[in-house]
Design a protein around this motif. Structure first.
Motif, PDB file in Angstrom:
ATOM      1  N   SER A  39      70.673  48.271 102.177  1.00 13.00           N
ATOM      2  CA  SER A  39      71.370  48.610 103.423  1.00 13.00           C
ATOM      3  C   SER A  39      72.346  49.768 103.249  1.00 13.00           C
ATOM      4  CB  SER A  39      72.125  47.383 103.949  1.00 13.00           C
ATOM      5  OG  SER A  39      73.074  46.941 102.987  1.00 13.00           O
ATOM      6  N   GLN A  40      72.766  50.021 102.021  1.00 13.77           N
ATOM      7  CA  GLN A  40      73.771  51.058 101.786  1.00 13.77           C
ATOM      8  C   GLN A  40      73.208  52.466 101.893  1.00 13.77           C
ATOM      9  OE1 GLN A  40      75.159  49.051  97.980  1.00 13.77           O
ATOM     10  NE2 GLN A  40      77.129  49.779  98.760  1.00 13.77           N
ATOM     11  N   THR A  41      71.900  52.613 101.881  1.00 13.01           N
ATOM     12  CA  THR A  41      71.301  53.951 101.954  1.00 13.01           C
ATOM     13  C   THR A  41      70.871  54.312 103.371  1.00 13.01           C
ATOM     14  OG1 THR A  41      69.118  53.050 101.402  1.00 13.01           O
ATOM     15  CG2 THR A  41      70.484  53.825  99.566  1.00 13.01           C
ATOM     16  N   ASP A  42      71.064  53.384 104.325  1.00 13.79           N
ATOM     17  CA  ASP A  42      70.600  53.635 105.692  1.00 13.79           C
ATOM     18  C   ASP A  42      71.236  54.872 106.308  1.00 13.79           C
ATOM     19  OD1 ASP A  42      69.010  51.435 105.478  1.00 13.79           O
ATOM     20  OD2 ASP A  42      70.337  50.088 106.602  1.00 13.79           O
ATOM     21  N   ASN A  43      72.507  55.078 106.050  1.00 13.94           N
ATOM     22  CA  ASN A  43      73.223  56.197 106.661  1.00 13.94           C
ATOM     23  C   ASN A  43      73.544  57.313 105.666  1.00 13.94           C
ATOM     24  OD1 ASN A  43      73.385  54.892 109.246  1.00 13.94           O
ATOM     25  ND2 ASN A  43      75.012  53.587 108.404  1.00 13.94           N
ATOM     26  N   LEU A  44      72.880  57.284 104.502  1.00 12.54           N
ATOM     27  CA  LEU A  44      73.123  58.309 103.486  1.00 12.54           C
ATOM     28  C   LEU A  44      72.076  59.415 103.554  1.00 12.54           C
ATOM     29  CD1 LEU A  44      73.997  56.262 100.255  1.00 12.54           C
ATOM     30  CD2 LEU A  44      75.583  57.446 101.773  1.00 12.54           C
ATOM     31  N   ILE A  45      72.470  60.615 103.160  1.00 10.10           N
ATOM     32  CA  ILE A  45      71.509  61.687 102.920  1.00 10.10           C
ATOM     33  C   ILE A  45      71.484  61.930 101.416  1.00 10.10           C
ATOM     34  CG2 ILE A  45      71.795  62.748 105.188  1.00 10.10           C
ATOM     35  CD1 ILE A  45      73.622  64.836 103.876  1.00 10.10           C
ATOM     36  N   PHE A  46      70.421  62.543 100.933  1.00 13.33           N
ATOM     37  CA  PHE A  46      70.268  62.689  99.484  1.00 13.33           C
ATOM     38  C   PHE A  46      71.476  63.345  98.815  1.00 13.33           C
ATOM     39  CE2 PHE A  46      68.981  65.297  95.820  1.00 13.33           C
ATOM     40  CZ  PHE A  46      68.693  64.271  94.928  1.00 13.33           C
ATOM     41  N   PRO A  47      72.039  64.445  99.349  1.00 16.82           N
ATOM     42  CA  PRO A  47      73.198  65.063  98.683  1.00 16.82           C
ATOM     43  C   PRO A  47      74.386  64.122  98.514  1.00 16.82           C
ATOM     44  CG  PRO A  47      72.260  66.588 100.260  1.00 16.82           C
ATOM     45  CD  PRO A  47      71.588  65.263 100.487  1.00 16.82           C
ATOM     46  N   ASP A  48      74.453  63.032  99.327  1.00 17.39           N
ATOM     47  CA  ASP A  48      75.546  62.060  99.173  1.00 17.39           C
ATOM     48  C   ASP A  48      75.499  61.368  97.819  1.00 17.39           C
ATOM     49  OD1 ASP A  48      76.519  62.578 101.703  1.00 17.39           O
ATOM     50  OD2 ASP A  48      75.379  60.952 102.652  1.00 17.39           O
ATOM     51  N   LEU A  49      74.333  61.394  97.167  1.00 15.64           N
ATOM     52  CA  LEU A  49      74.194  60.756  95.854  1.00 15.64           C
ATOM     53  C   LEU A  49      74.686  61.657  94.721  1.00 15.64           C
ATOM     54  CD1 LEU A  49      70.618  59.198  96.163  1.00 15.64           C
ATOM     55  CD2 LEU A  49      72.816  58.183  96.783  1.00 15.64           C
ATOM     56  N   GLU A  70      58.414  73.128  95.822  1.00 18.40           N
ATOM     57  CA  GLU A  70      58.451  72.393  94.558  1.00 18.40           C
ATOM     58  C   GLU A  70      59.593  72.900  93.679  1.00 18.40           C
ATOM     59  OE1 GLU A  70      55.278  71.019  91.073  1.00 18.40           O
ATOM     60  OE2 GLU A  70      54.866  72.780  92.321  1.00 18.40           O
ATOM     61  N   VAL A  71      60.235  72.001  92.961  1.00 23.38           N
ATOM     62  CA  VAL A  71      61.224  72.357  91.941  1.00 23.38           C
ATOM     63  C   VAL A  71      61.002  71.449  90.739  1.00 23.38           C
ATOM     64  CG1 VAL A  71      62.993  73.209  93.546  1.00 23.38           C
ATOM     65  CG2 VAL A  71      62.984  70.794  92.897  1.00 23.38           C
ATOM     66  N   LYS A  72      61.394  71.913  89.566  1.00 25.59           N
ATOM     67  CA  LYS A  72      61.170  71.130  88.352  1.00 25.59           C
ATOM     68  C   LYS A  72      62.406  71.118  87.469  1.00 25.59           C
ATOM     69  CE  LYS A  72      56.174  72.013  88.076  1.00 25.59           C
ATOM     70  NZ  LYS A  72      55.096  72.597  87.253  1.00 25.59           N
ATOM     71  N   GLU A  73      62.728  69.928  86.959  1.00 29.14           N
ATOM     72  CA  GLU A  73      63.751  69.702  85.931  1.00 29.14           C
ATOM     73  C   GLU A  73      65.087  70.379  86.267  1.00 29.14           C
ATOM     74  OE1 GLU A  73      62.002  70.747  82.173  1.00 29.14           O
ATOM     75  OE2 GLU A  73      60.800  68.918  82.142  1.00 29.14           O
ATOM     76  N   ILE A  74      65.597  70.077  87.455  1.00 34.15           N
ATOM     77  CA  ILE A  74      66.925  70.537  87.841  1.00 34.15           C
ATOM     78  C   ILE A  74      67.954  69.551  87.302  1.00 34.15           C
ATOM     79  CG2 ILE A  74      68.443  71.161  89.759  1.00 34.15           C
ATOM     80  CD1 ILE A  74      65.998  72.955  89.514  1.00 34.15           C
ATOM     81  N   ASN A  75      68.986  70.060  86.674  1.00 33.79           N
ATOM     82  CA  ASN A  75      70.021  69.197  86.105  1.00 33.79           C
ATOM     83  C   ASN A  75      71.053  68.856  87.164  1.00 33.79           C
ATOM     84  OD1 ASN A  75      71.945  67.954  84.426  1.00 33.79           O
ATOM     85  ND2 ASN A  75      71.345  69.241  82.700  1.00 33.79           N
ATOM     86  N   PHE A  76      71.140  67.582  87.515  1.00 34.06           N
ATOM     87  CA  PHE A  76      72.095  67.100  88.509  1.00 34.06           C
ATOM     88  C   PHE A  76      72.994  66.029  87.903  1.00 34.06           C
ATOM     89  CE2 PHE A  76      69.231  68.115  92.379  1.00 34.06           C
ATOM     90  CZ  PHE A  76      69.914  69.300  92.614  1.00 34.06           C
ATOM     91  N   GLN A  77      74.143  65.837  88.549  1.00 35.72           N
ATOM     92  CA  GLN A  77      75.016  64.719  88.221  1.00 35.72           C
ATOM     93  C   GLN A  77      74.992  63.754  89.410  1.00 35.72           C
ATOM     94  OE1 GLN A  77      76.828  64.309  85.331  1.00 35.72           O
ATOM     95  NE2 GLN A  77      77.783  62.367  85.949  1.00 35.72           N
ATOM     96  N   ILE A  78      74.398  62.573  89.202  1.00 33.86           N
ATOM     97  CA  ILE A  78      74.416  61.538  90.226  1.00 33.86           C
ATOM     98  C   ILE A  78      75.783  60.861  90.192  1.00 33.86           C
ATOM     99  CG2 ILE A  78      73.417  59.343  90.964  1.00 33.86           C
ATOM    100  CD1 ILE A  78      71.436  61.498  91.396  1.00 33.86           C
ATOM    101  N   GLU A  79      76.365  60.648  91.357  1.00 39.26           N
ATOM    102  CA  GLU A  79      77.683  60.011  91.394  1.00 39.26           C
ATOM    103  C   GLU A  79      77.815  59.177  92.672  1.00 39.26           C
ATOM    104  OE1 GLU A  79      81.343  61.893  89.667  1.00 39.26           O
ATOM    105  OE2 GLU A  79      81.842  62.062  91.804  1.00 39.26           O
ATOM    106  N   THR A  80      77.930  57.872  92.476  1.00 39.65           N
ATOM    107  CA  THR A  80      78.176  56.959  93.592  1.00 39.65           C
ATOM    108  C   THR A  80      79.496  56.245  93.322  1.00 39.65           C
ATOM    109  OG1 THR A  80      76.983  55.124  92.537  1.00 39.65           O
ATOM    110  CG2 THR A  80      75.701  56.623  93.913  1.00 39.65           C
TER     111      THR A  80
END
Length: 213
Positions: free
Chosen positions: A50-60, A82-92
């Motif tokens: 239920s917590q992802t219902d109102n989220l968009i991907f960049p919110d992660l 298409e994109v490949k192997e992008i380095n991201f920091q996930i933060e919730t």
């Protein structure tokens, strides 16, 4: 649940495989609205269904990764699909980790709002630890090599001074003896002694030069 026979005659529950994959799987449209997220990624992010219902991907993503996504990744997805192997920091609210993000845009009717981004997310926490350990070991090895080189130079320098001091005295005495009257045999022995002393002096000089290069 969908069931499909594989080549071995066994059945595979693809919903189960999707949700329990060894990587995070997520689908969102080009507005960022999340449509699907597997249980692996939910566990990593600590998010309930239920917590992802109102989220968009960049919110992660953390702020820097959000900016990079909007400025670079999003345009690439629209342009090249298409994109490949992008380095991201996930933060919730409960979790934070580095990841590699690869994605592909699946075309719908041709309109942006009908396109879905299917992405795979790999945690790189263990890999980062391994890379950090390798860097530390490499740095330690380089430091040890440097210390050994410095020690070798010091030993070579100290030994050269210890040996060259008496050697200089020997060469000085030889020079004085050459000024005295000596028999033919004595002159020959003195000449041999002088040659040996000069050879030893050359060897010592070469050791010092080699140790300091």
């Amino acid at each position: 649940m969908d069931m499909k026979a594989n080549q071995t005659g066994q059945t595979s529950d693809f919903a189960f495989l999707y949700n329990n994959a060894a990587c995070g799987l997520i689908s969102f449209d080009l507005s960022g609205k999340i449509h699907e997220m597997n249980q692996t990624l939910r566990r990593w992010t600590g998010l309930e269904d239920s917590q992802t219902d109102n989220l968009i991907f960049p919110d992660l993503l953390e702020k820097g990764s959000q900016l990079y996504f909007q400025l670079f990744v999003y345009p690439l997805l629209k342009m090249h699909k298409e994109v490949k192997e992008i380095n991201f920091q996930i933060e919730t609210e409960s979790e934070s980790f580095q990841c590699l993000f690869s994605a592909k845009v699946i075309m719908g009717s041709g309109q942006d709002d009908n396109m879905l981004v299917h992405a795979v997310i790999f945690k790189v926490v263990d890999r980062k630890k391994f890379e950090d350990e390798l860097r530390l070991k490499k740095k330690k090895a380089e430091l040890e090599t440097l210390q050994k080189d410095e020690t070798l130079k010091k030993v070579a320098s100290d030994q050269s001074h210890l040996v060259r001091a008496p050697l200089a005295n020997v060469l000085g005495l030889i020079a004085l003896l050459e000024q005295t009257e000596m028999t033919g045999e004595s002159k020959e022995l003195l000449s041999m002694l002088k040659e040996s002393a000069n050879q030893l002096d050359t060897v010592i000089r070469n050791i010092v030069i080699t140790a300091n290069t």
